[in-house]
Design an enzyme around this catalytic site. Sequence first.
Site, PDB file in Angstrom:
ATOM      1  NE  ARG A   1      -2.111  -1.203   3.660  1.00  0.00           N
ATOM      2  CZ  ARG A   1      -2.552  -0.981   4.895  1.00  0.00           C
ATOM      3  NH1 ARG A   1      -3.735  -0.449   5.087  1.00  0.00           N
ATOM      4  NH2 ARG A   1      -1.819  -1.295   5.938  1.00  0.00           N
TER       5      ARG A   1
ATOM      6  CB  SER B   1     -15.458  -3.240  15.581  1.00  0.00           C
ATOM      7  OG  SER B   1     -14.444  -3.117  14.593  1.00  0.00           O
TER       8      SER B   1
ATOM      9  CG  ASP C   1      -5.743  -2.263   0.085  1.00  0.00           C
ATOM     10  OD1 ASP C   1      -5.737  -3.486   0.354  1.00  0.00           O
ATOM     11  OD2 ASP C   1      -6.208  -1.396   0.855  1.00  0.00           O
TER      12      ASP C   1
ATOM     13  NE  ARG D   1       1.447  -4.057  14.072  1.00  0.00           N
ATOM     14  CZ  ARG D   1       2.538  -3.467  13.569  1.00  0.00           C
ATOM     15  NH1 ARG D   1       3.694  -4.069  13.580  1.00  0.00           N
ATOM     16  NH2 ARG D   1       2.443  -2.251  13.059  1.00  0.00           N
TER      17      ARG D   1
ATOM     18  N   PRO E   1       6.002 -20.275   8.211  1.00  0.00           N
ATOM     19  CG  PRO E   1       6.690 -18.436   6.989  1.00  0.00           C
ATOM     20  CD  PRO E   1       5.469 -19.158   7.457  1.00  0.00           C
TER      21      PRO E   1
ATOM     22  NE  ARG F   1      -7.465  -3.591   2.971  1.00  0.00           N
ATOM     23  CZ  ARG F   1      -7.240  -2.841   4.034  1.00  0.00           C
ATOM     24  NH1 ARG F   1      -7.887  -3.080   5.165  1.00  0.00           N
ATOM     25  NH2 ARG F   1      -6.376  -1.851   3.992  1.00  0.00           N
TER      26      ARG F   1
ATOM     27  CE1 TYR G   1      -2.926 -17.513  13.243  1.00  0.00           C
ATOM     28  CE2 TYR G   1      -1.077 -17.088  14.725  1.00  0.00           C
ATOM     29  CZ  TYR G   1      -1.989 -16.643  13.785  1.00  0.00           C
ATOM     30  OH  TYR G   1      -1.973 -15.336  13.372  1.00  0.00           O
TER      31      TYR G   1
ATOM     32  N   PRO H   1       6.951 -17.331  13.783  1.00  0.00           N
ATOM     33  CG  PRO H   1       6.932 -17.129  16.098  1.00  0.00           C
ATOM     34  CD  PRO H   1       6.677 -18.102  14.996  1.00  0.00           C
TER      35      PRO H   1
HETATM   36  C1  HXC Z   1      -8.650  -4.108  17.970  1.00  0.00           C
HETATM   37  C2  HXC Z   1      -8.243  -2.985  15.991  1.00  0.00           C
HETATM   38  C3  HXC Z   1      -6.851  -2.969  16.257  1.00  0.00           C
HETATM   39  C4  HXC Z   1      -6.402  -3.567  17.484  1.00  0.00           C
HETATM   40  C5  HXC Z   1      -7.196  -1.988  14.345  1.00  0.00           C
HETATM   41  N1  HXC Z   1      -8.403  -2.366  14.811  1.00  0.00           N
HETATM   42  N2  HXC Z   1      -6.219  -2.343  15.199  1.00  0.00           N
HETATM   43  N3  HXC Z   1      -9.145  -3.539  16.852  1.00  0.00           N
HETATM   44  N4  HXC Z   1      -7.331  -4.119  18.291  1.00  0.00           N
HETATM   45  N5  HXC Z   1      -5.097  -3.589  17.817  1.00  0.00           N
HETATM   46  C6  HXC Z   1      -9.710  -2.108  14.191  1.00  0.00           C
HETATM   47  C7  HXC Z   1      -9.982  -0.636  14.027  1.00  0.00           C
HETATM   48  O1  HXC Z   1     -10.526  -0.093  15.218  1.00  0.00           O
HETATM   49  C8  HXC Z   1     -10.998  -0.644  12.895  1.00  0.00           C
HETATM   50  O2  HXC Z   1     -12.277  -0.973  13.331  1.00  0.00           O
HETATM   51  C9  HXC Z   1     -10.520  -1.783  12.023  1.00  0.00           C
HETATM   52  O3  HXC Z   1      -9.701  -2.622  12.849  1.00  0.00           O
HETATM   53  C10 HXC Z   1      -9.681  -1.320  10.857  1.00  0.00           C
HETATM   54  O4  HXC Z   1      -8.563  -0.592  11.354  1.00  0.00           O
HETATM   55  P1  HXC Z   1      -7.797   0.485  10.450  1.00  0.00           P
HETATM   56  O5  HXC Z   1      -6.519   0.813  11.106  1.00  0.00           O
HETATM   57  O6  HXC Z   1      -8.726   1.587  10.107  1.00  0.00           O
HETATM   58  O7  HXC Z   1      -7.618  -0.345   9.091  1.00  0.00           O
HETATM   59  P2  HXC Z   1      -6.418  -0.498   8.116  1.00  0.00           P
HETATM   60  O8  HXC Z   1      -5.733   0.827   7.878  1.00  0.00           O
HETATM   61  O9  HXC Z   1      -6.962  -1.210   6.982  1.00  0.00           O
HETATM   62  O10 HXC Z   1      -5.374  -1.407   8.888  1.00  0.00           O
HETATM   63  C11 HXC Z   1      -5.682  -2.703   9.335  1.00  0.00           C
HETATM   64  C12 HXC Z   1      -4.394  -3.432   9.588  1.00  0.00           C
HETATM   65  C13 HXC Z   1      -3.527  -2.627  10.554  1.00  0.00           C
HETATM   66  C14 HXC Z   1      -3.697  -3.664   8.254  1.00  0.00           C
HETATM   67  C15 HXC Z   1      -4.749  -4.795  10.148  1.00  0.00           C
HETATM   68  O11 HXC Z   1      -3.751  -3.023  11.870  1.00  0.00           O
HETATM   69  C16 HXC Z   1      -2.092  -2.629  10.241  1.00  0.00           C
HETATM   70  O12 HXC Z   1      -1.654  -1.864   9.390  1.00  0.00           O
HETATM   71  N6  HXC Z   1      -1.297  -3.460  10.887  1.00  0.00           N
HETATM   72  C17 HXC Z   1       0.154  -3.462  10.697  1.00  0.00           C
HETATM   73  C18 HXC Z   1       0.543  -4.490   9.720  1.00  0.00           C
HETATM   74  C19 HXC Z   1       0.401  -5.818  10.321  1.00  0.00           C
HETATM   75  O13 HXC Z   1      -0.626  -6.139  10.911  1.00  0.00           O
HETATM   76  N7  HXC Z   1       1.474  -6.586  10.182  1.00  0.00           N
HETATM   77  C20 HXC Z   1       1.503  -7.911  10.695  1.00  0.00           C
HETATM   78  C21 HXC Z   1       0.913  -8.834   9.706  1.00  0.00           C
HETATM   79  S1  HXC Z   1       1.655 -10.409   9.640  1.00  0.00           S
HETATM   80  P3  HXC Z   1     -13.433   0.145  13.580  1.00  0.00           P
HETATM   81  O14 HXC Z   1     -14.636  -0.644  13.960  1.00  0.00           O
HETATM   82  O15 HXC Z   1     -12.933   1.020  14.664  1.00  0.00           O
HETATM   83  O16 HXC Z   1     -13.596   0.860  12.272  1.00  0.00           O
HETATM   84  C22 HXC Z   1       1.333 -11.192  11.010  1.00  0.00           C
HETATM   85  C23 HXC Z   1       1.540 -12.678  10.974  1.00  0.00           C
HETATM   86  C24 HXC Z   1       1.443 -13.227  12.330  1.00  0.00           C
HETATM   87  O17 HXC Z   1       0.972 -10.639  11.949  1.00  0.00           O
HETATM   88  C25 HXC Z   1       1.964 -14.630  12.420  1.00  0.00           C
HETATM   89  C26 HXC Z   1       2.362 -14.997  13.814  1.00  0.00           C
HETATM   90  C27 HXC Z   1       2.928 -16.362  13.959  1.00  0.00           C
END
Ligand code: HXC
Length: 164
Positions: free
Chosen positions: A6, A68, A28, A163, A152, A30, A111, A154
């Site tokens: 993105r 949510s 994106d 996170r 793979p 999506r 998982y 973590p």
């Molecule tokens: C609860 C959350 C939240 C959190 C976001 N939301 N973070 N709810 N706890 N920590 C909710 C928001 O309130 C919102 O709902 C909805 O999710 C969308 O959030 P946005 O930030 O507006 O959306 P977006 O910009 O699309 O980003 C979503 C996302 C983001 C991509 C998931 O969290 C992000 O950029 N994360 C960082 C990248 C990432 O996740 N990397 C790790 C991926 S790999 P509402 O209802 O308020 O609108 C990975 C593999 C794991 O993790 C493997 C482990 C072994």
Amino acid sequence: MAICGRKEDRLKAASEQIGPNTLYKVCDVRDFDAVSAMMIALEDEMGGLTGLVNNAAGNFLSLAEDLSPNAFSSVVDIVLKGTFHCTREFGRLQMAAGRKGSCILNIVTTYTETGSAFVLPSACAKAGVYALTNSLAVEWAPYGIRLNAIAPGPFPTEGAWSRL
Ligand code: HXC
């Protein structure tokens, strides 16, 4: 090779690190129409696509009762629907070209088969990606398109550990 994501600044830096002849596209996963346009453009610019890695993911720790609907959708839309969007468009290009032997590699998690507490959307989406992989490995075998998934585990980076 080509990468997509993105954010252009991150793509530019990553493509420079990977090396010469690395293309990048802002996309994106999506957005189905954006994925379709990207795949068609890359098929042309790269002289035919032969591999796809579905690695895009989103994840966060949360109690399930606090999620949510949009929070659940955000992760499922990236991980599961994004994988479907890219896979469908890649597969159709292979079929249209009559190209055999191309590969799709899907990144799942440790998982995927067990589920996991506190990452419900990710666990559901990755289980779906695993089902997609197994399903299309059979359905698209006659086209010579191979599908595999790897988990793979973590990676202890700053972003992941803050996170998870
Ligand atoms: C609860 C959350 C939240 C959190 C976001 N939301 N973070 N709810 N706890 N920590 C909710 C928001 O309130 C919102 O709902 C909805 O999710 C969308 O959030 P946005 O930030 O507006 O959306 P977006 O910009 O699309 O980003 C979503 C996302 C983001 C991509 C998931 O969290 C992000 O950029 N994360 C960082 C990248 C990432 O996740 N990397 C790790 C991926 S790999 P509402 O209802 O308020 O609108 C990975 C593999 C794991 O993790 C493997 C482990 C072994």
